[in-house]
Write a protein that holds these residues in place. Structure first.
Motif, PDB file in Angstrom:
ATOM      1  N   LYS A   1       0.811  -1.094   0.132  1.00 11.69           N
ATOM      2  CA  LYS A   1      -0.181  -0.131  -0.214  1.00 11.69           C
ATOM      3  C   LYS A   1       1.007   1.355  -0.012  1.00 11.69           C
ATOM      4  CE  LYS A   1      -0.684  -0.112   4.979  1.00 11.69           C
ATOM      5  NZ  LYS A   1      -1.892  -0.384   6.164  1.00 11.69           N
ATOM      6  N   LEU A   2       2.230   1.052   0.242  1.00 16.33           N
ATOM      7  CA  LEU A   2       3.134   2.532   0.059  1.00 16.33           C
ATOM      8  C   LEU A   2       3.088   2.969  -1.429  1.00 16.33           C
ATOM      9  CD1 LEU A   2       5.981   1.201   2.319  1.00 16.33           C
ATOM     10  CD2 LEU A   2       4.592   2.743   2.798  1.00 16.33           C
ATOM     11  N   SER A   3       2.799   2.077  -2.347  1.00 14.25           N
ATOM     12  CA  SER A   3       2.885   2.433  -3.653  1.00 14.25           C
ATOM     13  C   SER A   3       1.764   3.467  -4.160  1.00 14.25           C
ATOM     14  CB  SER A   3       3.277   1.302  -4.722  1.00 14.25           C
ATOM     15  OG  SER A   3       2.280   0.381  -4.365  1.00 14.25           O
ATOM     16  N   HIS A   4       1.464   4.395  -3.761  1.00 18.65           N
ATOM     17  CA  HIS A   4       0.657   5.318  -4.303  1.00 18.65           C
ATOM     18  C   HIS A   4       1.023   6.577  -3.920  1.00 18.65           C
ATOM     19  CE1 HIS A   4      -0.518   6.495   0.009  1.00 18.65           C
ATOM     20  NE2 HIS A   4      -0.449   4.931   0.243  1.00 18.65           N
ATOM     21  N   GLY A   5       0.750   7.580  -5.043  1.00 19.54           N
ATOM     22  CA  GLY A   5       1.183   9.038  -4.887  1.00 19.54           C
ATOM     23  C   GLY A   5       2.409   9.195  -5.442  1.00 19.54           C
ATOM     24  N   ALA A   6       2.875  10.274  -5.870  1.00 23.83           N
ATOM     25  CA  ALA A   6       3.948  10.778  -6.230  1.00 23.83           C
ATOM     26  C   ALA A   6       4.975  10.923  -5.664  1.00 23.83           C
ATOM     27  CB  ALA A   6       4.110  12.323  -7.004  1.00 23.83           C
ATOM     28  N   LYS A   7       4.895  10.980  -4.204  1.00 22.87           N
ATOM     29  CA  LYS A   7       6.139  11.022  -3.167  1.00 22.87           C
ATOM     30  C   LYS A   7       6.462   9.713  -3.005  1.00 22.87           C
ATOM     31  CE  LYS A   7       7.346  12.270   1.569  1.00 22.87           C
ATOM     32  NZ  LYS A   7       6.878  13.050   2.890  1.00 22.87           N
ATOM     33  N   ASN A   8       5.511   8.697  -2.624  1.00 23.13           N
ATOM     34  CA  ASN A   8       5.726   7.181  -2.552  1.00 23.13           C
ATOM     35  C   ASN A   8       6.229   6.588  -3.636  1.00 23.13           C
ATOM     36  OD1 ASN A   8       5.299   6.967   0.392  1.00 23.13           O
ATOM     37  ND2 ASN A   8       3.161   6.904  -0.290  1.00 23.13           N
ATOM     38  N   ALA A   9       6.046   7.101  -4.896  1.00 22.48           N
ATOM     39  CA  ALA A   9       6.682   6.392  -6.449  1.00 22.48           C
ATOM     40  C   ALA A   9       8.148   6.864  -6.349  1.00 22.48           C
ATOM     41  CB  ALA A   9       5.781   7.283  -7.345  1.00 22.48           C
ATOM     42  N   ALA A  10       8.243   8.216  -5.880  1.00 29.45           N
ATOM     43  CA  ALA A  10       9.783   8.422  -5.939  1.00 29.45           C
ATOM     44  C   ALA A  10      10.614   7.749  -4.839  1.00 29.45           C
ATOM     45  CB  ALA A  10       9.851  10.036  -5.680  1.00 29.45           C
ATOM     46  N   MET A  11      10.137   7.572  -3.691  1.00 25.01           N
ATOM     47  CA  MET A  11      10.535   6.684  -2.632  1.00 25.01           C
ATOM     48  C   MET A  11      10.802   5.652  -3.208  1.00 25.01           C
ATOM     49  SD  MET A  11      12.356   6.725   0.043  1.00 25.01           S
ATOM     50  CE  MET A  11      12.013   8.254   0.816  1.00 25.01           C
ATOM     51  N   ASP A  12       9.862   4.802  -3.768  1.00 22.45           N
ATOM     52  CA  ASP A  12      10.048   3.420  -4.306  1.00 22.45           C
ATOM     53  C   ASP A  12      11.007   3.418  -5.392  1.00 22.45           C
ATOM     54  OD1 ASP A  12       7.771   2.568  -2.973  1.00 22.45           O
ATOM     55  OD2 ASP A  12       6.429   2.665  -4.760  1.00 22.45           O
TER      56      ASP A  12
END
Length: 141
Positions: free
Chosen positions: A106-117
């Motif tokens: 569930k961390l893979s949502h939104g631009a900030k988390n995509a960048a962190m991924d």
């Protein structure tokens, strides 16, 4: 796995991401003290090391890693995001650059988390490359 253990794994992933973002050097030192009996990430690293030492490493593991390292566009985007020179990039664009694909958490949502991924995936790839350093030097491909 049951829902509760999945949520706990997601919480651990989120904690790791926050720790890494807040202080990468402290995160590195924390990682050095992990145990594979207590930590899934450490167990995964031990599994990778077993694959590296296996007889099919030069046929499977090494070519796979070398293929990842040739993804210069994804590496460049990660560097630009980390350095703050690229901001406001759509999460879908960042997700398309993920070298290991979109995580199933569930961390893979939104631009900030995509960048962190993206940053965490490259961190994992560079860790793998470091673990295979001497083999990479000898790789003919």
């Amino acid at each position: 796995p049951n829902e509760t253990s999945h949520d706990a794994d997601d919480d651990d992933d989120e904690y790791d991401a926050v720790q890494w973002q807040d202080d990468p050097e402290a995160f590195y030192h924390w990682e050095m003290h992990r145990s594979s009996e207590e930590d899934a990430g450490c167990a995964a690293q031990n599994l990778f090391l077993a694959l590296v030492e296996s007889s099919f490493s030069s046929e499977v593991t090494l070519p796979w890693l070398m293929g990842l390292l040739t993804n210069v566009a994804s590496q460049r985007l990660a560097v630009e995001l980390e350095g703050g020179t690229s901001v406001g990039i759509d999460a879908q664009i960042i997700s398309s650059a993920l070298p290991l694909g979109v995580p199933s958490t569930k961390l893979s949502h939104g631009a900030k988390n995509a960048a962190m991924d993206l940053l965490l995936q490259w961190d994992a790839i560079y860790t793998a490359a470091g673990l295979m350093g001497s083999m990479l030097e000898k790789y003919p491909g």
